[in-house]
Write an enzyme that holds these catalytic residues in place. Structure first.
Site, mmCIF file in Angstrom:
data_model
loop_
_atom_site.group_PDB
_atom_site.id
_atom_site.type_symbol
_atom_site.label_atom_id
_atom_site.label_comp_id
_atom_site.label_asym_id
_atom_site.label_seq_id
_atom_site.Cartn_x
_atom_site.Cartn_y
_atom_site.Cartn_z
ATOM 1 C CG HIS A 272 -1.836 1.149 1.326
ATOM 2 N ND1 HIS A 272 -3.137 1.123 0.880
ATOM 3 C CD2 HIS A 272 -1.640 2.399 1.813
ATOM 4 C CE1 HIS A 272 -3.704 2.298 1.092
ATOM 5 N NE2 HIS A 272 -2.812 3.101 1.656
ATOM 6 C CD GLU A 273 1.638 3.672 3.729
ATOM 7 O OE1 GLU A 273 1.862 4.758 3.163
ATOM 8 O OE2 GLU A 273 0.580 3.440 4.361
ATOM 9 C CG HIS A 276 0.149 6.235 -0.613
ATOM 10 N ND1 HIS A 276 -0.871 6.995 -1.157
ATOM 11 C CD2 HIS A 276 -0.417 5.552 0.419
ATOM 12 C CE1 HIS A 276 -2.001 6.758 -0.477
ATOM 13 N NE2 HIS A 276 -1.754 5.882 0.482
ATOM 14 C CD GLU A 302 -5.773 5.571 0.503
ATOM 15 O OE1 GLU A 302 -4.933 6.484 0.667
ATOM 16 O OE2 GLU A 302 -5.728 4.495 1.122
HETATM 17 ZN ZN ZN Z 1 -3.165 5.186 1.903
#
Ligand code: ZN
Length: 508
Positions: A272-273, A276, A302
């Site tokens: 997830h990170e 980003h 997101e």
């Molecule tokens: Zn996030």
């Protein structure tokens, strides 16, 4: 075409110079904040607050300088600017407006109240006592209304708050999207519940096998690198709450945490990170110090983390390549075949009260619940005192469970204690954008899944770089999405994806 005298570009050059200074200040604050979370000794808290506060004041003074506003106004009418330059001026103007329209007394009261509110929330949550949080939350709602009125007295206050995170997004746009989602999710979750109660689903006890943190780190780093994250322009550290921070596209720092009895949660958090981080590293480096290169919105940010974490990181192609490698590191996975693995990592947790732990299917309902509460608070049809009652009623209605206490209910999120109203919808907008982007990428790059099955992320990453990352804030969100996918945001992409996926996983 009239030729452009070179003197005409002087005001624009002056603007970019000043915006570059502002960016440097923001990046310095970014590094100080990262340092505070990761390496700063505890005893330095007070000094650090002073350092950050001083830099923030300098930034605010520079941003509110009257001659900067004049410069921006002048350039707003300059017909000789290129599209990218005009977009840069537009983004600068937005920063100016949101900053300078709030009176100084309100700025001060706001920062004092939010600092206090965070501590009050921590204590109230510890004591499981909503009434201890209620007075300061009421104050924050009141102050947020005043801030919204200062920024745009014509618009409904909640629209102004939404606009902070999702420029241009309004309640009127969210209502039909969320109605479509609810209409799909409620019966879908009921079907999954019935199927789960019938039993006979794949064994998933391997998900809680103990894996030491250092082994998780080695595996995680390999995955992060394979996704295209550039360690020469970033680093990976450990923190209590994972985040992606740093200082612009050449210094993008991610953090993670390792839970020894939940290796997949940690890995998934890293993916997830990294999503980003890839967005930040993929920004236009030539314009890195200008607002036009910045991420479009929280929802689009997101979308990048969720595209990797969910669309890719829970999908068959990705794990076709990666599961055999994971099995080399984690022996207990050797008895788990690809289908059982895919079921385990996407399993719906029907007894979960906590948003951040929620699966793909229940997560949007956690967001819709918060959105509806915020909307009604700001439209004046709901009082803060009634939050716990409304929260629990909606949990029961949407997810079929009632939180046993406030900790697992209305006091679980940090957002309201920080005065962040209007933020939650971005999470679900991100999930919707992610599904739409993935579909478009598949249409435009037919070999994308085959490449993922070989462990090659290049075709996907190139598509994202071209259509999302490098575009930054050149266009409004709507325009960005239309250019990338040929249509505005359309929730059918997520709904069709989730229906097909969970129907298959649960054999419905
Ligand atoms: Zn996030």
């Amino acid at each position: 075409m009239p030729t452009v005298p070179s003197t005409l570009s002087a005001p624009y050059n002056e603007l970019t110079r000043r915006l570059s200074d502002l960016t440097a200040l923001e990046e310095a604050i970014g590094i100080l904040s990262w340092d505070q979370e990761i390496v700063m000794p505890k005893g330095a808290v007070e000094q650090r607050s002073r350092q950050i506060a001083t830099l923030s004041v300098v930034r605010h003074e520079r941003l509110s300088a009257p001659d900067l506003a004049e410069l921006v106004d002048q350039l707003m009418h300059d017909q000789t600017l290129t599209d990218t330059q005009a977009a840069n001026v537009r983004e600068a103007r937005r920063d100016l407006m949101r900053t300078t329209r709030i009176p100084e007394a309100l700025v001060r009261r706001w920062s004092e109240t939010t600092v206090k509110a965070h501590d009050v929330w921590v204590e109230a949550r510890k004591a499981d006592d909503f009434s201890a949080f209620e007075p300061i939350l009421t104050e924050l709602v009141e102050l947020s209304k005043q801030r919204a009125a200062a920024i745009d007295p014509e618009a409904p206050p909640y629209d102004v708050l939404l606009d902070e995170f999702e420029p241009g997004t309004t309640q009127a746009q969210l209502e039909p999207l969320f109605a479509d989602l609810k209409a799909f999710l409620l019966p879908m979750i009921a079907k999954v519940r019935a199927r789960s109660q019938a039993g006979g689903l794949p064994d998933t006890t391997w998900l809680s096998e103990v894996v030491p943190a250092d082994r998780q780190r080695t595996v995680g780093e390999t995955v992060v690198r394979a996704m295209g994250y550039d360690f020469d322009r970033g680093r990976l550290d450990t923190s209590v709450h994972p985040f992606c921070g740093g200082a612009g596209p050449s210094d993008v720092r991610i953090t993670t945490r390792y839970r020894e009895d939940a290796f997949f949660g940690s890995l998934s958090g890293m993916i997830h990170e990294t999503g980003h981080a890839l967005y930040e590293q993929g920004r236009d480096l030539d314009l890195a110090d200008q607002p036009v290169s910045r991420a479009r919105s929280m929802g689009i940010h997101e979308s990048q983390s969720l595209l990797w974490e969910k669309q890719v990181g829970l999908g068959r192609p990705f794990w076709t390549a990666l599961l055999p490698k994971l099995q080399l590191s984690y022996e207990f996975l050797r008895k788990v075949d690809l289908d059982s693995f895919l079921f385990g990592i996407s399993q719906v947790d029907l007894d979960n009260f906590i948003r951040v732990d929620a699966d793909e299917l229940t997560y949007p309902l956690h967001v819709i619940l918060r959105y509806e509460i915020e909307r009604d608070l700001f439209n004046g049809t709901l009082q803060v005192a009634d939050l716990p009652k409304v929260w629990n009623a909606k949990m029961q209605e949407y997810l079929g469970i009632t939180p046993p206490d406030f900790r697992l209910g209305v006091l679980q999120d940090v957002h309201w204690s920080m005065g962040s109203f209007g933020y939650f919808p971005s999470y679900t907008l991100g999930a919707l954008y992610a599904a739409q982007f993935m579909n478009s990428c598949r249409d435009q790059v037919p070999g994308v899944d085959a490449a993922l099955s070989r462990g090659d992320v290049e075709p996907l990453l190139t598509w994202l770089r071209t259509h999302i990352h490098r575009e930054g804030s050149r266009f409004g969100t709507d325009e960005l999405v239309r250019r990338a996918t040929g249509e505005p945001l359309n929730p059918r992409h997520f709904i069709d994806y989730a229906r097909a996926k969970f129907t298959r996983l649960y054999g419905l």
